[in-house]
Motif scaffolding. Structure first.
Motif, PDB file in Angstrom:
ATOM      1  N   THR A 192      31.943  43.817  50.039  1.00 22.43           N
ATOM      2  CA  THR A 192      33.308  43.507  49.606  1.00 22.43           C
ATOM      3  C   THR A 192      34.224  43.283  50.803  1.00 22.43           C
ATOM      4  OG1 THR A 192      32.977  44.842  47.623  1.00 22.43           O
ATOM      5  CG2 THR A 192      35.254  44.328  48.226  1.00 22.43           C
ATOM      6  N   CYS A 246      35.756  47.080  35.158  1.00 23.00           N
ATOM      7  CA  CYS A 246      36.408  45.794  34.873  1.00 23.00           C
ATOM      8  C   CYS A 246      37.859  45.792  35.343  1.00 23.00           C
ATOM      9  CB  CYS A 246      36.343  45.505  33.380  1.00 23.00           C
ATOM     10  SG  CYS A 246      34.677  45.173  32.753  1.00 23.00           S
ATOM     11  N   SER A 252      37.993  45.456  39.138  1.00 19.84           N
ATOM     12  CA  SER A 252      37.594  44.096  39.502  1.00 19.84           C
ATOM     13  C   SER A 252      38.710  43.095  39.206  1.00 19.84           C
ATOM     14  CB  SER A 252      36.318  43.714  38.751  1.00 19.84           C
ATOM     15  OG  SER A 252      35.919  42.400  39.067  1.00 19.84           O
ATOM     16  N   SER A 289      33.828  38.446  35.386  1.00 19.59           N
ATOM     17  CA  SER A 289      32.743  39.387  35.699  1.00 19.59           C
ATOM     18  C   SER A 289      32.224  40.019  34.418  1.00 19.59           C
ATOM     19  CB  SER A 289      33.227  40.478  36.659  1.00 19.59           C
ATOM     20  OG  SER A 289      34.257  41.242  36.064  1.00 19.59           O
ATOM     21  N   ARG A 320      29.847  38.771  48.879  1.00 22.17           N
ATOM     22  CA  ARG A 320      29.462  39.204  47.540  1.00 22.17           C
ATOM     23  C   ARG A 320      28.580  38.203  46.821  1.00 22.17           C
ATOM     24  NH1 ARG A 320      35.351  40.292  45.357  1.00 22.17           N
ATOM     25  NH2 ARG A 320      35.753  38.664  46.898  1.00 22.17           N
ATOM     26  N   GLY A 374      40.667  41.103  42.186  1.00 21.43           N
ATOM     27  CA  GLY A 374      40.621  39.637  42.214  1.00 21.43           C
ATOM     28  C   GLY A 374      41.988  39.006  42.118  1.00 21.43           C
ATOM     29  N   ARG A 390      38.031  35.838  39.175  1.00 23.03           N
ATOM     30  CA  ARG A 390      36.577  35.865  39.188  1.00 23.03           C
ATOM     31  C   ARG A 390      36.094  36.542  37.914  1.00 23.03           C
ATOM     32  NH1 ARG A 390      34.058  35.570  44.455  1.00 23.03           N
ATOM     33  NH2 ARG A 390      32.411  36.886  43.593  1.00 23.03           N
ATOM     34  N   ASP A 426      29.354  41.111  41.488  1.00 19.46           N
ATOM     35  CA  ASP A 426      30.674  41.756  41.469  1.00 19.46           C
ATOM     36  C   ASP A 426      30.553  43.135  42.111  1.00 19.46           C
ATOM     37  OD1 ASP A 426      33.262  42.465  40.993  1.00 19.46           O
ATOM     38  OD2 ASP A 426      33.022  42.758  38.833  1.00 19.46           O
TER      39      ASP A 426
END
Length: 321
Positions: free
Chosen positions: A285, A220, A223, A237, A290, A227, A235, A294
């Motif tokens: 990616t 997380c 990500s 996720s 994508r 982002g 985004r 994710d």
């Protein structure tokens, strides 16, 4: 009465003197007596050896020998002495507790007392419960037009930059049990159900929980950072895939030649499967293909599995599978 007493005393004195004479006579009596010689003939020499046989000691000398042997056995300086309750000193009969050795306490060590099956089915049950909540809130929004429960799920079970700015930092953990649709949860649940028991047997409950939650947290976090700073787009996720990918990657590091059954049918070596998924997510990616997956979170989960394996190996942990 005086004459009887004197005669008995005289008889006792004679008996004692007779015993002393026997003791003195038998104390120096040889235990081994030699008789006539015996000849031993060889090829060049004739050797004459005395033929010896042990003599039968008297009753008094045998008692003296037994007393000497008993005193030697009961001596505290004898190497072969045997101590008992009656021959040991009072200090040796006391209870001496073993020296206290401080035990190293591991962080949250009580988690290792949780059975492996309970850990496995608790994680599966939490994922299933959160997925059920997603289904009910969507169904409520479709039938009744009430977006409130669905918004609450977005605010508490999705990892997003908006949630972090609003102070809902727990979403990086709650999102580790969140799935989007049926295909998502069935694929992840099938993989976790068959891979997790092997990793549990290698790590035990405490380290396995650290691996699952740590991989989800790293997934997380990467990500979110990607982002916000690379995509310049928030985004939301779900981190369950990253946590499960971390578990699978750890198993592939321990046993790279282990055969995985892709979709339960196709046999693939563990190192090849993990390398292929990592390469696919990395390409998706980079090429920005994508979709709703994710892929950055997948990459973060796999990297965390490799990192956790390296840390345990550097700490001296050895794995056999």
């Amino acid at each position: 009465m005086a004459s009887i007493f004197s005669s008995s005393r005289l008889g006792l004195g004679r008996t004692l003197s007779a015993l002393r004479q026997n003791a003195n006579a038998s104390a120096f009596k040889p235990v081994v007596q030699c008789t006539r010689p015996r000849s031993l003939m060889t090829s060049s020499t004739r050797i004459v050896l005395p033929q010896c046989k042990p003599s039968t000691p008297s009753l008094q000398s045998s008692r003296i020998l037994r007393l000497l042997l008993n005193e030697r056995k009961s001596s505290p300086f004898s190497a072969t002495s045997q101590r008992s309750f009656f021959s040991s000193s009072k200090q040796s009969l006391r209870y001496h507790p073993p020296p206290h050795r401080p035990q190293s306490r591991e962080f949250l060590g009580f988690l290792d007392r949780i059975p492996h099956g309970l850990v496995l089915y608790t994680i599966i049950g939490l994922n299933a419960a959160v997925f059920g909540m997603w289904l009910m809130t969507r169904q409520k929004y479709k039938l009744e037009g009430d977006p409130g429960p669905l918004i609450w799920m977005h605010q508490n079970f999705l990892s997003s930059w908006a949630n972090m700015k609003s102070g809902r930092v727990w979403t990086v953990i709650t999102s580790c049990f969140s799935h989007q649709d049926w295909g998502h949860i069935l694929f992840n649940g099938f993989t976790f159900f068959f891979m997790a028991p092997a990793v549990l047997s290698l790590l035990n409950s405490r380290r396995f929980i650290f691996l699952y939650l740590g991989a989800g947290l790293v997934s997380c976090s990467i990500s979110l950072l990607y982002g916000h700073y690379v995509d310049r787009h928030d985004r939301p996720s779900q981190g369950a895939s990253g946590a499960i990918y971390g578990v699978v990657t750890f198993l592939a590091c321990v046993a790279p030649t282990l055969t995985f059954q892709l979709y339960g049918i196709i046999p693939v070596p563990a190192w090849l499967l993990v390398s292929g998924v990592f390469s696919y997510d990395l390409y998706s990616t980079w090429a920005d293909k994508r979709g709703t997956t994710d892929t950055v979170g997948h990459i973060g989960g796999m990297l965390s599995g490799v990192l956790y394996y390296i840390l345990l190996r550097r700490a001296g942990k050895r794995f056999t599978y």
